[in-house]
Design a protein around this motif. Structure first.
Motif, PDB file in Angstrom:
ATOM      1  N   GLY A   1       0.780  -1.231   0.000  1.00 13.11           N
ATOM      2  CA  GLY A   1       0.000   0.000   0.000  1.00 13.11           C
ATOM      3  C   GLY A   1       0.812   1.282   0.000  1.00 13.11           C
ATOM      4  N   ASN A   2       2.139   1.191  -0.072  1.00 17.20           N
ATOM      5  CA  ASN A   2       3.007   2.361  -0.092  1.00 17.20           C
ATOM      6  C   ASN A   2       3.679   2.495  -1.451  1.00 17.20           C
ATOM      7  N   ASP A   3       3.784   3.715  -1.931  1.00 15.49           N
ATOM      8  CA  ASP A   3       4.374   4.017  -3.229  1.00 15.49           C
ATOM      9  C   ASP A   3       5.888   4.175  -3.087  1.00 15.49           C
ATOM     10  N   VAL A   4       6.655   3.394  -3.868  1.00 13.48           N
ATOM     11  CA  VAL A   4       8.121   3.443  -3.808  1.00 13.48           C
ATOM     12  C   VAL A   4       8.663   3.548  -5.229  1.00 13.48           C
ATOM     13  N   GLY A   5       9.603   4.466  -5.435  1.00 12.28           N
ATOM     14  CA  GLY A   5      10.282   4.602  -6.717  1.00 12.28           C
ATOM     15  C   GLY A   5      11.546   3.759  -6.730  1.00 12.28           C
ATOM     16  N   PHE A   6      11.765   3.036  -7.840  1.00 14.15           N
ATOM     17  CA  PHE A   6      12.935   2.175  -7.980  1.00 14.15           C
ATOM     18  C   PHE A   6      13.663   2.467  -9.284  1.00 14.15           C
ATOM     19  N   MET A   7      14.966   2.247  -9.265  1.00 11.97           N
ATOM     20  CA  MET A   7      15.734   2.104 -10.492  1.00 11.97           C
ATOM     21  C   MET A   7      15.952   0.604 -10.653  1.00 11.97           C
ATOM     22  N   VAL A   8      15.649   0.059 -11.824  1.00 10.61           N
ATOM     23  CA  VAL A   8      15.850  -1.359 -12.087  1.00 10.61           C
ATOM     24  C   VAL A   8      17.355  -1.587 -12.207  1.00 10.61           C
ATOM     25  N   ASP A   9      17.875  -2.572 -11.463  1.00 10.08           N
ATOM     26  CA  ASP A   9      19.314  -2.839 -11.449  1.00 10.08           C
ATOM     27  C   ASP A   9      19.543  -4.343 -11.512  1.00 10.08           C
ATOM     28  N   THR A  10      19.827  -4.852 -12.712  1.00  4.94           N
ATOM     29  CA  THR A  10      20.065  -6.290 -12.877  1.00  4.94           C
ATOM     30  C   THR A  10      21.386  -6.709 -12.237  1.00  4.94           C
ATOM     31  N   GLY A  11      22.238  -5.758 -11.894  1.00  2.23           N
ATOM     32  CA  GLY A  11      23.492  -6.054 -11.221  1.00  2.23           C
ATOM     33  C   GLY A  11      23.355  -6.136  -9.711  1.00  2.23           C
ATOM     34  N   ALA A  12      22.191  -5.800  -9.183  1.00  3.17           N
ATOM     35  CA  ALA A  12      21.945  -5.896  -7.745  1.00  3.17           C
ATOM     36  C   ALA A  12      21.322  -7.255  -7.460  1.00  3.17           C
ATOM     37  N   SER A  13      21.950  -8.054  -6.612  1.00  8.19           N
ATOM     38  CA  SER A  13      21.414  -9.384  -6.357  1.00  8.19           C
ATOM     39  C   SER A  13      20.141  -9.354  -5.523  1.00  8.19           C
ATOM     40  N   MET A  14      19.920  -8.260  -4.805  1.00  4.08           N
ATOM     41  CA  MET A  14      18.735  -8.142  -3.956  1.00  4.08           C
ATOM     42  C   MET A  14      17.991  -6.840  -4.258  1.00  4.08           C
ATOM     43  N   VAL A  15      16.730  -6.802  -3.897  1.00  2.00           N
ATOM     44  CA  VAL A  15      16.019  -5.522  -3.845  1.00  2.00           C
ATOM     45  C   VAL A  15      16.656  -4.770  -2.682  1.00  2.00           C
ATOM     46  N   ALA A  16      17.100  -3.536  -2.935  1.00  2.00           N
ATOM     47  CA  ALA A  16      17.783  -2.751  -1.902  1.00  2.00           C
ATOM     48  C   ALA A  16      16.989  -1.478  -1.646  1.00  2.00           C
ATOM     49  N   LEU A  17      16.536  -1.316  -0.413  1.00  2.00           N
ATOM     50  CA  LEU A  17      15.741  -0.148  -0.032  1.00  2.00           C
ATOM     51  C   LEU A  17      16.615   0.933   0.586  1.00  2.00           C
ATOM     52  N   SER A  18      16.339   2.165   0.213  1.00  2.00           N
ATOM     53  CA  SER A  18      16.964   3.289   0.905  1.00  2.00           C
ATOM     54  C   SER A  18      16.339   3.367   2.290  1.00  2.00           C
TER      55      SER A  18
ATOM     56  N   LEU B   1      15.648  -2.022  -7.668  1.00  2.00           N
ATOM     57  CA  LEU B   1      14.846  -3.218  -7.930  1.00  2.00           C
ATOM     58  C   LEU B   1      15.788  -4.265  -8.502  1.00  2.00           C
ATOM     59  N   GLY B   2      16.255  -5.149  -7.622  1.00  2.00           N
ATOM     60  CA  GLY B   2      17.265  -6.130  -8.006  1.00  2.00           C
ATOM     61  C   GLY B   2      16.691  -7.488  -8.346  1.00  2.00           C
ATOM     62  N   MET B   3      17.602  -8.466  -8.374  1.00  2.00           N
ATOM     63  CA  MET B   3      17.275  -9.794  -8.884  1.00  2.00           C
ATOM     64  C   MET B   3      16.326 -10.596  -7.997  1.00  2.00           C
ATOM     65  N   THR B   4      16.203 -10.301  -6.707  1.00  2.00           N
ATOM     66  CA  THR B   4      15.246 -11.069  -5.902  1.00  2.00           C
ATOM     67  C   THR B   4      13.817 -10.810  -6.354  1.00  2.00           C
ATOM     68  N   PHE B   5      13.580  -9.704  -7.064  1.00  2.00           N
ATOM     69  CA  PHE B   5      12.285  -9.466  -7.707  1.00  2.00           C
ATOM     70  C   PHE B   5      12.331  -9.990  -9.145  1.00  2.00           C
ATOM     71  N   LEU B   6      13.321  -9.581  -9.909  1.00  2.00           N
ATOM     72  CA  LEU B   6      13.361  -9.864 -11.347  1.00  2.00           C
ATOM     73  C   LEU B   6      13.394 -11.355 -11.670  1.00  2.00           C
ATOM     74  N   ARG B   7      14.113 -12.139 -10.878  1.00  2.00           N
ATOM     75  CA  ARG B   7      14.200 -13.570 -11.202  1.00  2.00           C
ATOM     76  C   ARG B   7      12.906 -14.319 -10.890  1.00  2.00           C
TER      77      ARG B   7
ATOM     78  N   THR C   1       2.521  -8.720  -9.619  1.00  2.00           N
ATOM     79  CA  THR C   1       2.644  -8.795  -8.169  1.00  2.00           C
ATOM     80  C   THR C   1       3.513  -9.999  -7.823  1.00  2.00           C
ATOM     81  N   VAL C   2       4.548  -9.746  -7.017  1.00  2.00           N
ATOM     82  CA  VAL C   2       5.428 -10.806  -6.532  1.00  2.00           C
ATOM     83  C   VAL C   2       5.348 -10.781  -5.012  1.00  2.00           C
ATOM     84  N   HIS C   3       5.110 -11.954  -4.413  1.00  2.00           N
ATOM     85  CA  HIS C   3       4.943 -12.067  -2.958  1.00  2.00           C
ATOM     86  C   HIS C   3       6.235 -12.524  -2.288  1.00  2.00           C
ATOM     87  N   ASP C   4       6.377 -12.151  -1.017  1.00  2.00           N
ATOM     88  CA  ASP C   4       7.479 -12.601  -0.165  1.00  2.00           C
ATOM     89  C   ASP C   4       8.839 -12.388  -0.825  1.00  2.00           C
ATOM     90  N   VAL C   5       9.155 -11.138  -1.068  1.00  2.00           N
ATOM     91  CA  VAL C   5      10.393 -10.775  -1.769  1.00  2.00           C
ATOM     92  C   VAL C   5      11.497 -10.490  -0.748  1.00  2.00           C
TER      93      VAL C   5
END
Length: 176
Positions: A76-93, A154-160, A136-140
């Protein structure tokens, strides 16, 4: 060599205006449609109709600097991401993590990551869901970075977890 934009985004100090790096800005709007943009970058996401025979596809146009930016709904919260295929994880500021309800004092920085700026500590978290458009991807699995970041990645734990994705010319195509 000149640092990449991803390296610049992860630096603890903002680059000088003369370096030409855009600053992340949030316009004063509310709700999940709140516009997020990077100076000189179009407002993401940029979904467009495709001639694909598959309805489960989203196409994101690259910004002028070649990066892909998306807006996501996380619980329910709006978050802006840069897609980063070189990031192995979703990384939050930290700012995004706090908006999601994580308190810096309650986070346990047990992880270490080698980044372009050296070793950085992170706190592992699990996001119950990330929604981008119809995806929608659950349990990321994700991390909250201890070092300041201008934008979440937005890293690979979402993209894969997608059916697939590809970058073709100036478009990111995500399939689910």
């Amino acid at each position: 060599r000149e640092p990449s934009e991803a390296e610049m985004l992860n630096r603890s100090e903002a680059p000088a205006e003369s370096e030409g790096e855009p600053e992340a800005k949030k316009e004063e709007k509310s709700g999940p449609q709140a516009a997020w943009r990077q100076d000189s970058e179009p407002e993401p996401p940029h979904e467009k109709e495709t001639n694909s025979s598959t309805p489960d596809e989203m196409v994101i146009k690259a910004g002028p600097r070649g990066h892909f930016y998306v807006r996501a709904d996380i619980d329910g919260n709006d978050v802006g991401f840069m897609v980063d295929t070189g990031a192995s994880m979703v990384a939050l500021s930290m700012a995004d993590a706090e908006n999601l309800g994580y308190s810096e004092k309650d986070l346990n920085y047990t992880g270490r990551a080698n980044t372009a700026n050296g070793v950085a500590r992170f706190a592992p978290v699990v996001l119950s869901q990330i929604t981008i458009g119809d995806i929608t991807v659950h349990d990321v699995q994700a991390v909250v970075m201890e070092v300041p970041m201008k934008i979440s990645l937005l890293g690979m734990t979402f993209l894969r977890r997608l059916e697939g994705f590809e970058i073709k010319d100036d478009e990111l195509i995500m399939r689910w």
